[in-house]
Design a protein around this motif. Structure first.
Motif, PDB file in Angstrom:
ATOM      1  N   MET A 108       0.859  -1.186   0.000  1.00 31.64           N
ATOM      2  CA  MET A 108       0.000   0.000   0.000  1.00 31.64           C
ATOM      3  C   MET A 108       0.898   1.240   0.000  1.00 31.64           C
ATOM      4  SD  MET A 108      -2.909  -0.711   2.855  1.00 31.64           S
ATOM      5  CE  MET A 108      -4.352  -1.712   2.537  1.00 31.64           C
ATOM      6  N   ILE A 164      -5.431   2.845  -0.838  1.00 34.42           N
ATOM      7  CA  ILE A 164      -5.917   1.875   0.135  1.00 34.42           C
ATOM      8  C   ILE A 164      -5.965   0.477  -0.446  1.00 34.42           C
ATOM      9  CG2 ILE A 164      -7.210   3.380   1.672  1.00 34.42           C
ATOM     10  CD1 ILE A 164      -9.595   3.081  -0.092  1.00 34.42           C
ATOM     11  N   ALA A 178      -4.548  -1.589   7.614  1.00 35.21           N
ATOM     12  CA  ALA A 178      -5.558  -0.523   7.508  1.00 35.21           C
ATOM     13  C   ALA A 178      -6.056  -0.166   8.905  1.00 35.21           C
ATOM     14  CB  ALA A 178      -6.728  -1.009   6.651  1.00 35.21           C
ATOM     15  N   TYR A 179      -6.731   0.953   8.981  1.00 28.76           N
ATOM     16  CA  TYR A 179      -7.378   1.400  10.216  1.00 28.76           C
ATOM     17  C   TYR A 179      -6.375   1.674  11.329  1.00 28.76           C
ATOM     18  CZ  TYR A 179     -11.650  -0.117   7.947  1.00 28.76           C
ATOM     19  OH  TYR A 179     -12.677  -0.282   7.054  1.00 28.76           O
ATOM     20  N   PHE A 238      -5.461  -6.032  -0.108  1.00 29.76           N
ATOM     21  CA  PHE A 238      -6.799  -5.590  -0.518  1.00 29.76           C
ATOM     22  C   PHE A 238      -6.769  -5.106  -1.958  1.00 29.76           C
ATOM     23  CE2 PHE A 238     -11.041  -4.198  -0.084  1.00 29.76           C
ATOM     24  CZ  PHE A 238     -11.173  -2.914  -0.593  1.00 29.76           C
ATOM     25  N   LEU A 262     -10.461  -8.746   0.109  1.00 30.44           N
ATOM     26  CA  LEU A 262      -9.483  -8.570   1.182  1.00 30.44           C
ATOM     27  C   LEU A 262      -9.003  -9.937   1.637  1.00 30.44           C
ATOM     28  CD1 LEU A 262      -8.050  -7.092   3.543  1.00 30.44           C
ATOM     29  CD2 LEU A 262     -10.213  -7.156   4.766  1.00 30.44           C
ATOM     30  N   LYS A 273      -8.186  -9.466  14.304  1.00 24.76           N
ATOM     31  CA  LYS A 273      -8.893  -8.294  13.753  1.00 24.76           C
ATOM     32  C   LYS A 273      -9.853  -7.796  14.820  1.00 24.76           C
ATOM     33  CE  LYS A 273      -9.648  -7.971   9.315  1.00 24.76           C
ATOM     34  NZ  LYS A 273      -9.395  -6.722   8.584  1.00 24.76           N
ATOM     35  N   HIS A 283     -15.522  -5.046  14.754  1.00 20.07           N
ATOM     36  CA  HIS A 283     -15.984  -4.050  13.789  1.00 20.07           C
ATOM     37  C   HIS A 283     -17.243  -4.568  13.111  1.00 20.07           C
ATOM     38  CE1 HIS A 283     -13.843  -7.006  11.369  1.00 20.07           C
ATOM     39  NE2 HIS A 283     -14.630  -6.624  10.371  1.00 20.07           N
ATOM     40  N   SER A 284     -17.946  -3.649  12.475  1.00 22.13           N
ATOM     41  CA  SER A 284     -18.962  -4.092  11.523  1.00 22.13           C
ATOM     42  C   SER A 284     -18.427  -3.678  10.151  1.00 22.13           C
ATOM     43  CB  SER A 284     -20.315  -3.423  11.811  1.00 22.13           C
ATOM     44  OG  SER A 284     -20.243  -2.033  11.555  1.00 22.13           O
ATOM     45  N   THR A 338     -18.320  -2.050   6.464  1.00 23.78           N
ATOM     46  CA  THR A 338     -18.945  -0.858   5.878  1.00 23.78           C
ATOM     47  C   THR A 338     -19.509  -1.178   4.484  1.00 23.78           C
ATOM     48  OG1 THR A 338     -16.670  -0.338   5.251  1.00 23.78           O
ATOM     49  CG2 THR A 338     -17.573   0.864   7.103  1.00 23.78           C
ATOM     50  N   PHE A 360     -16.056  -7.681  -0.254  1.00 24.44           N
ATOM     51  CA  PHE A 360     -16.985  -6.619   0.125  1.00 24.44           C
ATOM     52  C   PHE A 360     -17.706  -6.135  -1.131  1.00 24.44           C
ATOM     53  CE2 PHE A 360     -15.217  -6.812   4.163  1.00 24.44           C
ATOM     54  CZ  PHE A 360     -13.859  -6.658   4.126  1.00 24.44           C
ATOM     55  N   PHE A 419     -20.253  -3.145  -2.364  1.00 22.93           N
ATOM     56  CA  PHE A 419     -20.704  -1.861  -1.838  1.00 22.93           C
ATOM     57  C   PHE A 419     -21.003  -0.877  -2.962  1.00 22.93           C
ATOM     58  CE2 PHE A 419     -16.421   0.038  -2.272  1.00 22.93           C
ATOM     59  CZ  PHE A 419     -15.623  -1.078  -2.239  1.00 22.93           C
ATOM     60  N   TYR A 475     -22.139   7.735   0.515  1.00 26.81           N
ATOM     61  CA  TYR A 475     -21.403   6.516   0.859  1.00 26.81           C
ATOM     62  C   TYR A 475     -19.895   6.749   0.899  1.00 26.81           C
ATOM     63  CZ  TYR A 475     -19.588   1.919   1.288  1.00 26.81           C
ATOM     64  OH  TYR A 475     -18.881   0.837   1.761  1.00 26.81           O
ATOM     65  N   MET A 484     -10.601   0.485  14.356  1.00 27.54           N
ATOM     66  CA  MET A 484     -11.798  -0.352  14.431  1.00 27.54           C
ATOM     67  C   MET A 484     -12.309  -0.352  15.863  1.00 27.54           C
ATOM     68  SD  MET A 484     -10.893  -3.589  12.162  1.00 27.54           S
ATOM     69  CE  MET A 484      -9.158  -3.521  12.474  1.00 27.54           C
ATOM     70  N   HIS A 532     -18.903   2.957  13.282  1.00 27.19           N
ATOM     71  CA  HIS A 532     -19.337   3.540  11.999  1.00 27.19           C
ATOM     72  C   HIS A 532     -20.842   3.827  12.042  1.00 27.19           C
ATOM     73  CE1 HIS A 532     -15.776   1.253  11.127  1.00 27.19           C
ATOM     74  NE2 HIS A 532     -16.314   0.266  10.488  1.00 27.19           N
TER      75      HIS A 532
HETATM   76  C1  LIG Z   1     -16.587  -1.519   1.571  1.00 29.37           C
HETATM   77  O1  LIG Z   1     -15.481  -1.842   2.368  1.00 29.37           O
HETATM   78  C2  LIG Z   1     -15.729  -2.632   3.410  1.00 29.37           C
HETATM   79  O2  LIG Z   1     -16.798  -3.162   3.656  1.00 29.37           O
HETATM   80  C3  LIG Z   1     -14.609  -2.808   4.260  1.00 29.37           C
HETATM   81  C4  LIG Z   1     -13.416  -2.098   3.868  1.00 29.37           C
HETATM   82  C5  LIG Z   1     -12.233  -2.466   4.019  1.00 29.37           C
HETATM   83  C6  LIG Z   1     -11.080  -1.774   3.537  1.00 29.37           C
HETATM   84  C7  LIG Z   1     -11.055  -0.663   2.721  1.00 29.37           C
HETATM   85  C8  LIG Z   1     -12.246  -0.026   2.179  1.00 29.37           C
HETATM   86  C9  LIG Z   1      -9.792  -0.025   2.294  1.00 29.37           C
HETATM   87  C10 LIG Z   1      -8.632  -0.366   3.183  1.00 29.37           C
HETATM   88  C11 LIG Z   1      -8.563  -1.811   3.369  1.00 29.37           C
HETATM   89  C12 LIG Z   1      -9.825  -2.424   3.954  1.00 29.37           C
HETATM   90  C13 LIG Z   1      -9.903  -3.795   3.436  1.00 29.37           C
HETATM   91  C14 LIG Z   1      -9.796  -2.457   5.478  1.00 29.37           C
HETATM   92  C15 LIG Z   1     -14.756  -3.585   5.308  1.00 29.37           C
HETATM   93  O3  LIG Z   1     -13.704  -3.855   5.987  1.00 29.37           O
HETATM   94  C16 LIG Z   1     -14.058  -4.415   7.153  1.00 29.37           C
HETATM   95  C17 LIG Z   1     -12.842  -4.682   7.796  1.00 29.37           C
HETATM   96  C18 LIG Z   1     -12.701  -3.772   8.715  1.00 29.37           C
HETATM   97  C19 LIG Z   1     -11.602  -3.679   9.594  1.00 29.37           C
HETATM   98  C20 LIG Z   1     -13.863  -2.922   8.723  1.00 29.37           C
HETATM   99  O4  LIG Z   1     -14.037  -1.963   9.400  1.00 29.37           O
HETATM  100  O5  LIG Z   1     -14.745  -3.381   7.849  1.00 29.37           O
END
Ligand SMILES: COC(=O)C(/C=C/C1=C(C)CCCC1(C)C)=C/O[C@H]1C=C(C)C(=O)O1
Ligand SMILES: O=C(O)CCC(=O)C(=O)O
Ligand SMILES: [Fe+2]
Length: 370
Positions: A130, A135, A141-142, A157, A223, A239, A242-243, A245, A315, A317, A345, A357, A362
Protein backbone atom coordinates in the motif's frame (compact mmCIF):
# COMPACT_ATOMS: atom_id res chain seq x y z
CA UNK A 1 -17.57 10.77 -10.20
CA UNK A 2 -16.57 12.95 -7.29
CA UNK A 3 -14.45 16.05 -7.62
CA UNK A 4 -10.74 15.51 -8.02
CA UNK A 5 -10.03 17.77 -5.11
CA UNK A 6 -11.70 15.05 -3.12
CA UNK A 7 -9.35 12.81 -1.23
CA UNK A 8 -8.63 9.53 -2.88
CA UNK A 9 -11.17 6.84 -2.53
CA UNK A 10 -11.14 3.30 -3.64
CA UNK A 11 -11.90 4.14 -7.21
CA UNK A 12 -11.09 7.79 -7.64
CA UNK A 13 -7.75 8.93 -9.01
CA UNK A 14 -5.49 10.60 -6.50
CA UNK A 15 -5.10 14.33 -7.09
CA UNK A 16 -3.33 15.16 -3.85
CA UNK A 17 -1.52 12.99 -1.37
CA UNK A 18 -4.25 12.74 1.27
CA UNK A 19 -4.13 11.11 4.61
CA UNK A 20 -7.42 9.43 3.75
CA UNK A 21 -7.41 5.69 4.03
CA UNK A 22 -3.71 5.47 4.58
CA UNK A 23 -2.80 3.72 7.77
CA UNK A 24 0.12 4.82 9.83
CA UNK A 25 3.13 2.61 9.06
CA UNK A 26 3.14 -0.47 11.27
CA UNK A 27 5.41 -3.51 11.44
CA UNK A 28 4.78 -6.56 9.30
CA UNK A 29 3.35 -9.17 11.66
CA UNK A 30 4.62 -12.13 9.66
CA UNK A 31 8.15 -10.71 9.99
CA UNK A 32 7.73 -10.20 13.75
CA UNK A 33 6.93 -13.89 14.08
CA UNK A 34 9.80 -14.91 11.80
CA UNK A 35 12.32 -12.93 13.81
CA UNK A 36 11.09 -14.08 17.25
CA UNK A 37 8.14 -16.51 17.40
CA UNK A 38 8.13 -16.34 21.20
CA UNK A 39 7.76 -12.55 21.52
CA UNK A 40 4.69 -10.33 21.16
CA UNK A 41 5.49 -6.58 21.05
CA UNK A 42 3.62 -4.47 23.62
CA UNK A 43 1.54 -2.70 20.94
CA UNK A 44 -0.32 -5.92 20.14
CA UNK A 45 -1.22 -6.84 23.71
CA UNK A 46 -4.86 -6.31 24.70
CA UNK A 47 -5.20 -4.38 27.93
CA UNK A 48 -8.85 -4.97 28.92
CA UNK A 49 -9.49 -8.40 30.38
CA UNK A 50 -13.00 -8.56 28.92
CA UNK A 51 -11.66 -8.04 25.38
CA UNK A 52 -9.29 -10.98 25.64
CA UNK A 53 -10.30 -13.98 23.53
CA UNK A 54 -10.84 -17.37 25.03
CA UNK A 55 -9.16 -20.07 22.97
CA UNK A 56 -10.24 -19.89 19.34
CA UNK A 57 -12.02 -23.22 19.55
CA UNK A 58 -13.83 -22.50 22.79
CA UNK A 59 -17.21 -24.12 22.60
CA UNK A 60 -20.24 -21.90 22.60
CA UNK A 61 -23.70 -23.37 22.29
CA UNK A 62 -24.79 -20.50 20.09
CA UNK A 63 -22.34 -21.54 17.33
CA UNK A 64 -24.65 -24.34 16.27
CA UNK A 65 -27.54 -21.86 16.01
CA UNK A 66 -25.89 -19.69 13.33
CA UNK A 67 -28.31 -19.98 10.38
CA UNK A 68 -27.48 -21.91 7.23
CA UNK A 69 -29.04 -20.76 3.97
CA UNK A 70 -29.23 -23.04 0.92
CA UNK A 71 -28.52 -20.80 -2.09
CA UNK A 72 -29.86 -23.40 -4.55
CA UNK A 73 -33.26 -23.33 -2.80
CA UNK A 74 -33.34 -19.53 -3.04
CA UNK A 75 -32.52 -19.85 -6.76
CA UNK A 76 -35.44 -22.23 -7.19
CA UNK A 77 -37.81 -19.73 -5.60
CA UNK A 78 -38.39 -21.56 -2.30
CA UNK A 79 -40.41 -19.12 -0.22
CA UNK A 80 -39.42 -20.90 3.02
CA UNK A 81 -35.72 -20.29 2.29
CA UNK A 82 -36.48 -16.63 1.62
CA UNK A 83 -38.20 -16.48 5.01
CA UNK A 84 -35.12 -18.11 6.57
CA UNK A 85 -32.96 -15.46 4.88
CA UNK A 86 -35.17 -12.70 6.32
CA UNK A 87 -34.88 -14.18 9.82
CA UNK A 88 -31.11 -14.70 9.51
CA UNK A 89 -30.55 -11.06 8.47
CA UNK A 90 -32.80 -9.82 11.28
CA UNK A 91 -31.67 -12.06 14.13
CA UNK A 92 -28.01 -12.76 13.33
CA UNK A 93 -26.81 -10.54 10.48
CA UNK A 94 -24.71 -13.57 9.54
CA UNK A 95 -25.35 -16.95 7.91
CA UNK A 96 -23.45 -19.84 6.40
CA UNK A 97 -24.35 -20.20 2.73
CA UNK A 98 -24.25 -23.68 1.16
CA UNK A 99 -24.92 -24.96 -2.37
CA UNK A 100 -23.82 -21.65 -3.88
CA UNK A 101 -22.52 -23.35 -7.02
CA UNK A 102 -18.96 -22.03 -6.83
CA UNK A 103 -16.73 -24.93 -7.87
CA UNK A 104 -14.42 -26.32 -5.18
CA UNK A 105 -11.50 -25.91 -7.61
CA UNK A 106 -12.21 -22.18 -7.85
CA UNK A 107 -12.37 -21.81 -4.06
CA UNK A 108 -9.16 -23.84 -3.66
CA UNK A 109 -7.44 -21.94 -6.47
CA UNK A 110 -7.92 -18.66 -4.58
CA UNK A 111 -6.67 -20.24 -1.36
CA UNK A 112 -3.59 -21.77 -2.99
CA UNK A 113 -2.58 -18.58 -4.83
CA UNK A 114 -3.01 -16.41 -1.73
CA UNK A 115 -1.10 -18.87 0.45
CA UNK A 116 1.80 -18.82 -2.04
CA UNK A 117 1.79 -15.00 -2.02
CA UNK A 118 1.99 -14.76 1.77
CA UNK A 119 4.79 -17.35 1.85
CA UNK A 120 6.97 -15.07 -0.31
CA UNK A 121 9.85 -13.09 1.21
CA UNK A 122 8.61 -9.71 2.53
CA UNK A 123 10.70 -7.88 -0.10
CA UNK A 124 8.69 -9.63 -2.80
CA UNK A 125 5.37 -8.88 -1.10
CA UNK A 126 6.33 -5.24 -0.61
CA UNK A 127 6.46 -4.82 -4.39
CA UNK A 128 2.65 -4.43 -4.06
CA UNK A 129 2.70 -2.56 -0.73
CA UNK A 130 0.00 0.00 0.00
CA UNK A 131 1.18 3.56 -0.66
CA UNK A 132 0.45 6.54 1.58
CA UNK A 133 -2.17 7.84 -0.88
CA UNK A 134 -4.04 4.63 -1.59
CA UNK A 135 -5.92 1.88 0.14
CA UNK A 136 -5.25 -1.01 -2.21
CA UNK A 137 -2.28 -3.31 -1.91
CA UNK A 138 -0.38 -5.17 0.78
CA UNK A 139 -0.14 -3.81 4.29
CA UNK A 140 -2.46 -2.65 7.05
CA UNK A 141 -5.56 -0.52 7.51
CA UNK A 142 -7.38 1.40 10.22
CA UNK A 143 -4.16 2.34 12.03
CA UNK A 144 -4.76 5.96 12.96
CA UNK A 145 -2.78 6.55 16.14
CA UNK A 146 0.51 5.54 17.70
CA UNK A 147 -1.35 4.51 20.83
CA UNK A 148 -3.89 2.10 19.42
CA UNK A 149 -3.51 -1.63 19.95
CA UNK A 150 -2.52 -3.27 16.67
CA UNK A 151 -4.14 -6.30 15.07
CA UNK A 152 -2.13 -9.48 14.67
CA UNK A 153 -2.57 -9.64 10.90
CA UNK A 154 -1.34 -8.39 7.55
CA UNK A 155 -3.61 -7.89 4.55
CA UNK A 156 -3.84 -7.62 0.78
CA UNK A 157 -6.80 -5.59 -0.52
CA UNK A 158 -7.72 -5.23 -4.20
CA UNK A 159 -10.66 -3.77 -6.04
CA UNK A 160 -11.71 -6.29 -8.72
CA UNK A 161 -14.96 -4.79 -10.11
CA UNK A 162 -15.81 -2.57 -11.92
CA UNK A 163 -12.65 -3.63 -13.76
CA UNK A 164 -11.82 0.00 -14.65
CA UNK A 165 -11.16 0.59 -10.93
CA UNK A 166 -8.48 -2.08 -10.79
CA UNK A 167 -4.98 -0.86 -10.01
CA UNK A 168 -2.85 -3.65 -11.48
CA UNK A 169 0.32 -2.18 -9.94
CA UNK A 170 -0.97 -3.69 -6.67
CA UNK A 171 -1.80 -7.10 -8.19
CA UNK A 172 0.82 -9.72 -7.34
CA UNK A 173 2.71 -11.14 -10.35
CA UNK A 174 4.17 -13.85 -8.10
CA UNK A 175 2.75 -16.45 -7.89
CA UNK A 176 2.01 -16.00 -11.61
CA UNK A 177 -1.41 -17.63 -11.18
CA UNK A 178 -2.62 -14.99 -8.67
CA UNK A 179 -4.44 -12.82 -11.22
CA UNK A 180 -6.15 -15.79 -12.84
CA UNK A 181 -7.16 -17.25 -9.46
CA UNK A 182 -8.63 -14.03 -8.05
CA UNK A 183 -10.49 -13.33 -11.32
CA UNK A 184 -11.97 -16.85 -11.43
CA UNK A 185 -12.98 -16.55 -7.77
CA UNK A 186 -14.30 -12.99 -7.98
CA UNK A 187 -16.53 -13.51 -11.04
CA UNK A 188 -18.23 -16.37 -9.20
CA UNK A 189 -18.61 -14.44 -5.95
CA UNK A 190 -20.00 -11.53 -7.98
CA UNK A 191 -22.65 -13.86 -9.45
CA UNK A 192 -23.64 -15.13 -6.00
CA UNK A 193 -23.42 -11.69 -4.37
CA UNK A 194 -25.64 -10.00 -6.95
CA UNK A 195 -28.26 -12.73 -6.49
CA UNK A 196 -28.12 -12.35 -2.70
CA UNK A 197 -28.68 -8.60 -3.05
CA UNK A 198 -31.70 -9.41 -5.26
CA UNK A 199 -33.12 -11.67 -2.53
CA UNK A 200 -32.49 -8.98 0.08
CA UNK A 201 -34.34 -6.56 -2.22
CA UNK A 202 -37.30 -8.98 -2.18
CA UNK A 203 -37.34 -9.44 1.62
CA UNK A 204 -37.31 -5.63 1.91
CA UNK A 205 -40.51 -5.61 -0.13
CA UNK A 206 -38.87 -4.15 -3.24
CA UNK A 207 -38.50 -5.22 -6.86
CA UNK A 208 -35.80 -7.87 -7.28
CA UNK A 209 -33.34 -5.53 -9.05
CA UNK A 210 -34.19 -2.37 -7.11
CA UNK A 211 -31.39 -2.66 -4.54
CA UNK A 212 -28.72 -3.39 -7.16
CA UNK A 213 -29.88 -0.37 -9.17
CA UNK A 214 -29.49 1.87 -6.11
CA UNK A 215 -25.75 1.01 -6.01
CA UNK A 216 -25.32 2.98 -9.29
CA UNK A 217 -22.55 0.45 -9.80
CA UNK A 218 -21.63 -2.50 -7.62
CA UNK A 219 -18.09 -2.15 -6.33
CA UNK A 220 -16.33 -5.37 -5.33
CA UNK A 221 -13.18 -5.53 -3.21
CA UNK A 222 -11.32 -8.66 -2.10
CA UNK A 223 -9.48 -8.57 1.18
CA UNK A 224 -7.14 -11.43 2.04
CA UNK A 225 -6.38 -11.44 5.78
CA UNK A 226 -3.26 -13.25 6.95
CA UNK A 227 -3.16 -14.10 10.66
CA UNK A 228 0.26 -15.50 11.67
CA UNK A 229 0.37 -17.93 14.60
CA UNK A 230 0.77 -16.16 17.96
CA UNK A 231 2.50 -17.50 21.08
CA UNK A 232 -0.05 -15.65 23.24
CA UNK A 233 -3.33 -16.08 21.29
CA UNK A 234 -5.41 -15.08 24.32
CA UNK A 235 -3.61 -11.72 24.57
CA UNK A 236 -4.02 -10.43 20.99
CA UNK A 237 -6.73 -9.99 18.34
CA UNK A 238 -6.27 -10.90 14.68
CA UNK A 239 -8.89 -8.29 13.75
CA UNK A 240 -10.52 -5.93 16.21
CA UNK A 241 -14.29 -5.86 16.66
CA UNK A 242 -15.98 -4.05 13.79
CA UNK A 243 -18.96 -4.09 11.52
CA UNK A 244 -18.31 -4.08 7.78
CA UNK A 245 -18.95 -0.86 5.88
CA UNK A 246 -20.24 -2.88 2.92
CA UNK A 247 -23.69 -3.71 1.56
CA UNK A 248 -22.91 -7.37 2.17
CA UNK A 249 -19.69 -9.30 2.77
CA UNK A 250 -19.01 -12.84 1.50
CA UNK A 251 -16.22 -14.54 3.43
CA UNK A 252 -14.36 -17.74 2.59
CA UNK A 253 -12.68 -19.36 5.59
CA UNK A 254 -9.98 -21.97 5.89
CA UNK A 255 -11.53 -25.41 6.40
CA UNK A 256 -9.99 -26.41 9.69
CA UNK A 257 -9.05 -23.23 11.59
CA UNK A 258 -11.68 -21.35 13.57
CA UNK A 259 -11.01 -17.63 13.91
CA UNK A 260 -14.12 -15.62 13.10
CA UNK A 261 -16.33 -14.71 16.06
CA UNK A 262 -19.61 -12.78 15.92
CA UNK A 263 -21.25 -10.77 18.70
CA UNK A 264 -24.52 -12.30 19.89
CA UNK A 265 -26.28 -11.87 23.24
CA UNK A 266 -23.15 -10.38 24.76
CA UNK A 267 -20.99 -13.32 23.72
CA UNK A 268 -18.32 -13.83 21.08
CA UNK A 269 -19.70 -16.78 19.10
CA UNK A 270 -17.18 -18.78 16.99
CA UNK A 271 -18.27 -19.37 13.37
CA UNK A 272 -17.11 -22.92 12.76
CA UNK A 273 -15.93 -23.39 9.17
CA UNK A 274 -18.18 -25.59 7.04
CA UNK A 275 -16.20 -27.05 4.10
CA UNK A 276 -17.14 -25.28 0.83
CA UNK A 277 -19.60 -22.98 2.61
CA UNK A 278 -19.30 -19.21 2.34
CA UNK A 279 -20.08 -16.98 5.33
CA UNK A 280 -22.31 -14.02 4.44
CA UNK A 281 -22.92 -10.99 6.62
CA UNK A 282 -25.12 -7.93 6.39
CA UNK A 283 -23.05 -4.74 6.06
CA UNK A 284 -23.69 -1.22 7.38
CA UNK A 285 -25.39 -0.17 4.12
CA UNK A 286 -28.20 -2.73 4.46
CA UNK A 287 -28.54 -1.88 8.15
CA UNK A 288 -29.06 1.78 7.28
CA UNK A 289 -31.36 1.12 4.27
CA UNK A 290 -33.50 -1.18 6.43
CA UNK A 291 -33.58 1.35 9.28
CA UNK A 292 -31.97 -1.19 11.56
CA UNK A 293 -34.29 -4.11 10.74
CA UNK A 294 -31.33 -6.06 9.32
CA UNK A 295 -28.24 -5.97 11.49
CA UNK A 296 -24.63 -5.28 10.53
CA UNK A 297 -23.23 -7.28 13.38
CA UNK A 298 -19.96 -6.66 15.21
CA UNK A 299 -17.44 -9.39 14.60
CA UNK A 300 -13.73 -10.01 15.12
CA UNK A 301 -11.02 -12.57 14.38
CA UNK A 302 -8.83 -14.37 16.91
CA UNK A 303 -5.50 -16.09 16.31
CA UNK A 304 -4.17 -19.55 17.14
CA UNK A 305 -0.87 -20.65 18.63
CA UNK A 306 -0.31 -23.58 16.33
CA UNK A 307 -0.77 -22.26 12.80
CA UNK A 308 -1.47 -19.33 10.52
CA UNK A 309 -5.01 -18.64 9.29
CA UNK A 310 -6.10 -16.87 6.10
CA UNK A 311 -9.55 -15.49 5.33
CA UNK A 312 -10.91 -14.08 2.08
CA UNK A 313 -13.49 -11.30 2.50
CA UNK A 314 -15.33 -9.98 -0.56
CA UNK A 315 -16.99 -6.62 0.13
CA UNK A 316 -19.82 -5.53 -2.16
CA UNK A 317 -20.70 -1.86 -1.84
CA UNK A 318 -22.13 1.16 -3.69
CA UNK A 319 -20.45 3.90 -5.70
CA UNK A 320 -19.10 6.83 -3.62
CA UNK A 321 -21.87 9.21 -4.72
CA UNK A 322 -24.78 7.04 -3.56
CA UNK A 323 -26.75 8.68 -0.78
CA UNK A 324 -27.64 6.05 1.84
CA UNK A 325 -30.53 6.53 4.28
CA UNK A 326 -33.45 4.45 5.58
CA UNK A 327 -36.10 3.66 2.94
CA UNK A 328 -39.40 5.32 3.80
CA UNK A 329 -41.21 1.98 3.72
CA UNK A 330 -38.69 0.56 6.20
CA UNK A 331 -39.48 3.27 8.74
CA UNK A 332 -42.18 1.01 10.13
CA UNK A 333 -44.97 3.47 10.69
CA UNK A 334 -45.35 7.27 10.35
CA UNK A 335 -44.54 7.72 14.02
CA UNK A 336 -41.46 5.51 13.96
CA UNK A 337 -38.00 6.93 14.41
CA UNK A 338 -35.77 7.26 11.37
CA UNK A 339 -32.68 5.71 12.96
CA UNK A 340 -29.99 6.99 10.60
CA UNK A 341 -28.99 10.23 8.90
CA UNK A 342 -28.53 10.41 5.14
CA UNK A 343 -24.86 9.78 4.30
CA UNK A 344 -22.92 9.97 1.03
CA UNK A 345 -21.40 6.52 0.86
CA UNK A 346 -17.91 7.69 -0.09
CA UNK A 347 -17.82 9.98 2.95
CA UNK A 348 -19.12 7.19 5.17
CA UNK A 349 -16.38 4.85 3.97
CA UNK A 350 -13.75 7.60 4.30
CA UNK A 351 -14.83 8.34 7.87
CA UNK A 352 -14.71 4.64 8.77
CA UNK A 353 -11.13 4.40 7.55
CA UNK A 354 -10.08 7.39 9.60
CA UNK A 355 -11.08 5.61 12.79
CA UNK A 356 -9.51 2.63 14.38
CA UNK A 357 -11.80 -0.35 14.43
CA UNK A 358 -14.08 0.13 17.36
CA UNK A 359 -17.12 -2.11 17.15
CA UNK A 360 -20.17 -0.33 15.81
CA UNK A 361 -18.52 3.11 15.71
CA UNK A 362 -19.34 3.54 12.00
CA UNK A 363 -23.08 2.98 12.27
CA UNK A 364 -23.30 4.77 15.64
CA UNK A 365 -21.84 7.86 13.95
CA UNK A 366 -24.55 7.66 11.25
CA UNK A 367 -27.39 7.48 13.75
CA UNK A 368 -29.82 10.34 14.19
CA UNK A 369 -29.64 11.89 17.62
CA UNK A 370 -31.59 9.49 19.81
C1 LIG B 1 -16.59 -1.52 1.57
O1 LIG B 1 -15.48 -1.84 2.37
C2 LIG B 1 -15.73 -2.63 3.41
O2 LIG B 1 -16.80 -3.16 3.66
C3 LIG B 1 -14.61 -2.81 4.26
C4 LIG B 1 -13.42 -2.10 3.87
C5 LIG B 1 -12.23 -2.47 4.02
C6 LIG B 1 -11.08 -1.77 3.54
C7 LIG B 1 -11.06 -0.66 2.72
C8 LIG B 1 -12.25 -0.03 2.18
C9 LIG B 1 -9.79 -0.02 2.29
C10 LIG B 1 -8.63 -0.37 3.18
C11 LIG B 1 -8.56 -1.81 3.37
C12 LIG B 1 -9.82 -2.42 3.95
C13 LIG B 1 -9.90 -3.80 3.44
C14 LIG B 1 -9.80 -2.46 5.48
C15 LIG B 1 -14.76 -3.58 5.31
O3 LIG B 1 -13.70 -3.85 5.99
C16 LIG B 1 -14.06 -4.41 7.15
C17 LIG B 1 -12.84 -4.68 7.80
C18 LIG B 1 -12.70 -3.77 8.71
C19 LIG B 1 -11.60 -3.68 9.59
C20 LIG B 1 -13.86 -2.92 8.72
O4 LIG B 1 -14.04 -1.96 9.40
O5 LIG B 1 -14.74 -3.38 7.85
O1 LIG C 1 -10.90 -13.19 9.19
C1 LIG C 1 -12.10 -13.26 9.48
O2 LIG C 1 -12.67 -14.31 9.72
C2 LIG C 1 -12.93 -11.97 9.52
C3 LIG C 1 -12.39 -10.89 8.62
C4 LIG C 1 -13.26 -9.66 8.61
O3 LIG C 1 -14.19 -9.51 9.39
C5 LIG C 1 -13.01 -8.59 7.63
O4 LIG C 1 -11.98 -8.69 6.92
O5 LIG C 1 -13.86 -7.67 7.55
FE1 LIG D 1 -15.42 -7.81 8.81
Amino acid sequence: MGSYTDVALIHEEVAVAPTFGSSLPVPNVQEIVKSDPLHVPERYLIKNQEDMPKDADHTCNLSSEIPTIDFSLLSRGHKEELTKLDLACKEWGFFQMVNHGVATEVLQGMKDAAAKFFELPVEEKNKVAMTSDDIQGYGHAYVVSEEQILDWSDLLFLIVYPSQYRKLKFWPTTPEEYKEAIEAYSIEVKRVGEELIRYISLIMGMEKDALLALHQELVQGVLVNYYPPCCMPDKVLGKSPHSDTSTITILMQEDNVTGLQIRKEGEWVPVKPIPNALVVNVGDVVEIWSNGKYKSIEHRAVTTESRARLSYATFLFPHDDVEVEPFDHMVESPGSLRMYKKVRYGDYLRQSLKRKMEGKAHTDAAKTAS
